[in-house]
Design a protein around this motif. Sequence first.
Motif, mmCIF file in Angstrom:
data_model
loop_
_atom_site.group_PDB
_atom_site.id
_atom_site.type_symbol
_atom_site.label_atom_id
_atom_site.label_comp_id
_atom_site.label_asym_id
_atom_site.label_seq_id
_atom_site.Cartn_x
_atom_site.Cartn_y
_atom_site.Cartn_z
ATOM 1 N N LEU A 297 17.205 60.706 57.366
ATOM 2 C CA LEU A 297 15.819 61.165 57.422
ATOM 3 C C LEU A 297 15.412 61.499 58.853
ATOM 4 C CD1 LEU A 297 14.049 58.801 54.885
ATOM 5 C CD2 LEU A 297 14.363 61.262 54.686
ATOM 6 N N TRP A 298 15.812 60.656 59.793
ATOM 7 C CA TRP A 298 15.493 60.927 61.186
ATOM 8 C C TRP A 298 16.152 62.224 61.637
ATOM 9 C CZ3 TRP A 298 18.972 61.373 65.224
ATOM 10 C CH2 TRP A 298 18.383 61.547 66.494
ATOM 11 N N LEU A 299 17.428 62.429 61.263
ATOM 12 C CA LEU A 299 18.158 63.614 61.680
ATOM 13 C C LEU A 299 17.518 64.878 61.103
ATOM 14 C CD1 LEU A 299 20.673 64.666 63.178
ATOM 15 C CD2 LEU A 299 21.894 64.485 61.010
ATOM 16 N N VAL A 300 17.153 64.855 59.826
ATOM 17 C CA VAL A 300 16.530 66.023 59.208
ATOM 18 C C VAL A 300 15.187 66.306 59.865
ATOM 19 C CG1 VAL A 300 15.481 66.859 57.054
ATOM 20 C CG2 VAL A 300 17.749 65.822 57.019
ATOM 21 N N THR A 301 14.442 65.270 60.153
ATOM 22 C CA THR A 301 13.131 65.442 60.798
ATOM 23 C C THR A 301 13.305 65.991 62.221
ATOM 24 O OG1 THR A 301 12.290 63.575 59.525
ATOM 25 C CG2 THR A 301 10.987 64.272 61.412
ATOM 26 N N ALA A 302 14.282 65.488 62.940
ATOM 27 C CA ALA A 302 14.514 65.954 64.315
ATOM 28 C C ALA A 302 14.983 67.409 64.313
ATOM 29 C CB ALA A 302 15.542 65.061 64.993
ATOM 30 N N LEU A 303 15.811 67.773 63.366
ATOM 31 C CA LEU A 303 16.289 69.153 63.319
ATOM 32 C C LEU A 303 15.208 70.125 62.866
ATOM 33 C CD1 LEU A 303 19.874 68.683 61.817
ATOM 34 C CD2 LEU A 303 19.264 69.210 64.185
ATOM 35 N N ALA A 304 14.283 69.649 62.046
ATOM 36 C CA ALA A 304 13.205 70.504 61.579
ATOM 37 C C ALA A 304 12.210 70.795 62.685
ATOM 38 C CB ALA A 304 12.504 69.877 60.376
ATOM 39 N N GLY A 305 12.157 69.914 63.644
ATOM 40 C CA GLY A 305 11.297 70.174 64.796
ATOM 41 C C GLY A 305 9.987 69.560 64.620
#
Length: 100
Positions: free
Chosen positions: A92-100
């Motif tokens: 979840l953190w990775l997806v959120t970080a990549l989404a910006g």
Amino acid sequence: MSAPLSASKKCPHCGHWSEWQQRPDDRCARCGQLLDPVRNRSEQAREQQAQEPISGIMLIEINPEDGALLRFFKYIIRGGQLAFAALLAFMLWLVTALAG
């Protein structure tokens, strides 16, 4: 200005048509019973469920009276649960970080 639309509902108890505001606590004008008792019960159940405390993480319980072998396997299962939760949190953190 036009008058607001009004609704009516037939009382399930006496059969009289009463003015209905589409609220779960609307009552019949003749007998005083609830016009929609099923909805009223579901609203009460929903409110009761909202009042119950929510547990954070549902981990398997390890009781002191469990045998040594059972406690060992429960610790392994609990470790797997925690690893799964950590993996999901990272994703979840990775997806959120990549989404910006």
